[in-house]
Write a protein that holds these residues in place. Sequence first.
Motif, short mmCIF file in Angstrom:
data_model
loop_
_atom_site.label_atom_id
_atom_site.label_comp_id
_atom_site.label_asym_id
_atom_site.label_seq_id
_atom_site.Cartn_x
_atom_site.Cartn_y
_atom_site.Cartn_z
N CYS A 132 0.83 -1.14 -0.14
CA CYS A 132 -0.19 -0.04 0.16
C CYS A 132 1.02 1.19 -0.04
CB CYS A 132 -0.87 -0.01 1.23
SG CYS A 132 -0.27 0.22 2.96
N ALA A 133 0.20 2.20 -0.31
CA ALA A 133 1.01 3.42 -0.70
C ALA A 133 0.28 4.64 -0.35
CB ALA A 133 1.96 3.68 -1.98
N LEU A 134 0.82 5.84 0.19
CA LEU A 134 0.18 7.26 0.36
C LEU A 134 1.06 8.10 -0.61
CD1 LEU A 134 -0.79 7.69 4.03
CD2 LEU A 134 -2.19 6.57 1.85
N GLY A 135 0.54 9.06 -1.41
CA GLY A 135 0.84 10.05 -1.96
C GLY A 135 0.06 11.39 -2.00
N HIS A 136 0.40 12.32 -2.94
CA HIS A 136 0.03 13.57 -3.00
C HIS A 136 -0.74 13.99 -4.31
CE1 HIS A 136 1.79 14.65 0.74
NE2 HIS A 136 3.02 14.18 0.27
N VAL A 137 -0.65 12.94 -5.29
CA VAL A 137 -1.56 13.12 -6.40
C VAL A 137 -2.55 12.04 -6.70
CG1 VAL A 137 -1.11 13.01 -9.13
CG2 VAL A 137 0.47 13.64 -7.58
N LEU A 138 -3.77 12.53 -6.55
CA LEU A 138 -5.01 11.51 -6.78
C LEU A 138 -5.07 10.84 -7.74
CD1 LEU A 138 -7.80 14.00 -4.99
CD2 LEU A 138 -6.79 11.98 -4.22
N GLY A 139 -5.25 9.73 -8.04
CA GLY A 139 -5.30 9.11 -9.30
C GLY A 139 -4.18 8.57 -9.86
N ALA A 140 -2.95 8.81 -9.29
CA ALA A 140 -1.83 8.29 -9.78
C ALA A 140 -1.55 6.70 -9.96
CB ALA A 140 -0.46 8.90 -9.03
N THR A 141 -1.10 6.39 -11.04
CA THR A 141 -0.77 4.96 -11.13
C THR A 141 0.77 4.46 -11.18
OG1 THR A 141 -1.11 5.11 -13.33
CG2 THR A 141 -2.98 4.59 -12.35
N ARG A 142 1.46 5.51 -11.34
CA ARG A 142 2.74 5.06 -11.27
C ARG A 142 3.55 4.95 -9.97
NH1 ARG A 142 5.61 9.06 -15.42
NH2 ARG A 142 4.22 10.60 -14.87
N PRO A 143 4.25 4.06 -9.48
CA PRO A 143 4.77 4.26 -8.05
C PRO A 143 5.75 5.41 -7.58
CG PRO A 143 5.08 1.98 -9.31
CD PRO A 143 4.61 2.97 -10.37
N SER A 144 6.19 6.10 -8.70
CA SER A 144 7.06 7.22 -8.40
C SER A 144 6.50 8.14 -7.72
CB SER A 144 7.88 7.57 -9.72
OG SER A 144 7.01 7.84 -10.77
N TYR B 45 4.33 8.08 -5.36
CA TYR B 45 3.68 7.98 -3.95
C TYR B 45 5.01 8.05 -3.15
CZ TYR B 45 -0.63 6.35 -5.68
OH TYR B 45 -1.94 6.12 -6.21
N ALA B 46 4.56 8.66 -2.11
CA ALA B 46 5.95 9.26 -1.26
C ALA B 46 6.10 8.01 -0.27
CB ALA B 46 5.65 10.59 -0.51
N TYR B 47 5.13 7.39 0.24
CA TYR B 47 5.10 6.68 1.44
C TYR B 47 4.73 5.11 1.27
CZ TYR B 47 5.12 11.23 3.32
OH TYR B 47 5.46 12.56 3.76
N TRP B 48 5.59 4.24 1.80
CA TRP B 48 5.20 2.82 1.35
C TRP B 48 5.12 1.89 2.52
CZ3 TRP B 48 4.12 1.05 -3.74
CH2 TRP B 48 4.36 1.92 -4.55
N GLY B 49 4.37 0.78 2.62
CA GLY B 49 4.48 -0.12 3.55
C GLY B 49 5.45 -1.12 3.38
N GLN B 50 5.71 -2.03 4.19
CA GLN B 50 6.47 -3.16 4.00
C GLN B 50 6.30 -4.11 3.22
OE1 GLN B 50 4.47 -3.15 6.35
NE2 GLN B 50 3.84 -5.43 6.75
N GLY B 51 5.07 -4.29 2.78
CA GLY B 51 4.58 -5.44 1.82
C GLY B 51 4.01 -6.54 2.49
N THR B 52 3.09 -7.22 2.04
CA THR B 52 2.73 -8.55 2.54
C THR B 52 2.63 -9.25 1.20
OG1 THR B 52 0.79 -9.41 3.67
CG2 THR B 52 -0.01 -7.75 2.19
N GLN B 53 3.00 -10.76 1.66
CA GLN B 53 2.97 -11.68 0.35
C GLN B 53 1.75 -12.42 0.06
OE1 GLN B 53 5.94 -13.02 -1.33
NE2 GLN B 53 4.20 -14.15 -2.78
N VAL B 54 1.19 -12.43 -1.01
CA VAL B 54 -0.01 -13.27 -1.32
C VAL B 54 0.45 -14.27 -2.31
CG1 VAL B 54 -2.19 -13.09 -2.74
CG2 VAL B 54 -1.50 -11.34 -1.01
N THR B 55 0.22 -15.54 -2.05
CA THR B 55 0.49 -16.54 -2.85
C THR B 55 -0.49 -17.38 -3.02
OG1 THR B 55 2.86 -16.84 -1.90
CG2 THR B 55 1.94 -18.68 -3.08
N VAL B 56 -0.97 -17.49 -4.46
CA VAL B 56 -2.17 -18.43 -5.06
C VAL B 56 -1.66 -19.60 -5.74
CG1 VAL B 56 -4.25 -18.23 -6.47
CG2 VAL B 56 -3.30 -16.08 -5.44
N SER B 57 -2.21 -20.64 -5.17
CA SER B 57 -1.88 -21.86 -5.28
C SER B 57 -2.94 -22.70 -6.62
CB SER B 57 -1.67 -22.95 -4.40
OG SER B 57 -2.73 -23.12 -3.58
#
Length: 123
Positions: free
Chosen positions: A96-108, A110-122
């Motif tokens: 997940c990420a927070l930023g200052h540009v509504l509707g942005a789809t590029r990672p660049s 976004y200013a703040y990021w979580g550590q990530g959570t793994q999703v594995t689909v078998s």
Amino acid sequence: QVQLVESGGGLVQAGGSLRLSCAASARTFSNYAMGWFRQAPGKEREFVATFTSSGARPDYADSVKGRFTISRDNAKNTMYLQMNSLKREDTAVYYCALGHVLGATRPSRYAYWGQGTQVTVSS
């Protein structure tokens, strides 16, 4: 300093569901652009979902439209990603990420990021 903590990832069979949560420490959570991204091994981080306006209209990557739903609870400083009908190709680390540009789809964008959570689909 804004901190984001994701939870809810795990191992699920194809066709199953998971709900990811992202808790933010931001004082003015509702003022931020919010997004979900994912990164599979050997691939670049890619856009999954965001809100396109302050009215919270969502936008999704074509690969997840109709299966994933982004939502938020401003009172709890938390946003969610409900993932249904999961496929093997959804396997990735989700951020997940927070930023200052509504509707942005590029990672660049976004200013703040979580550590990530793994999703594995078998299969």
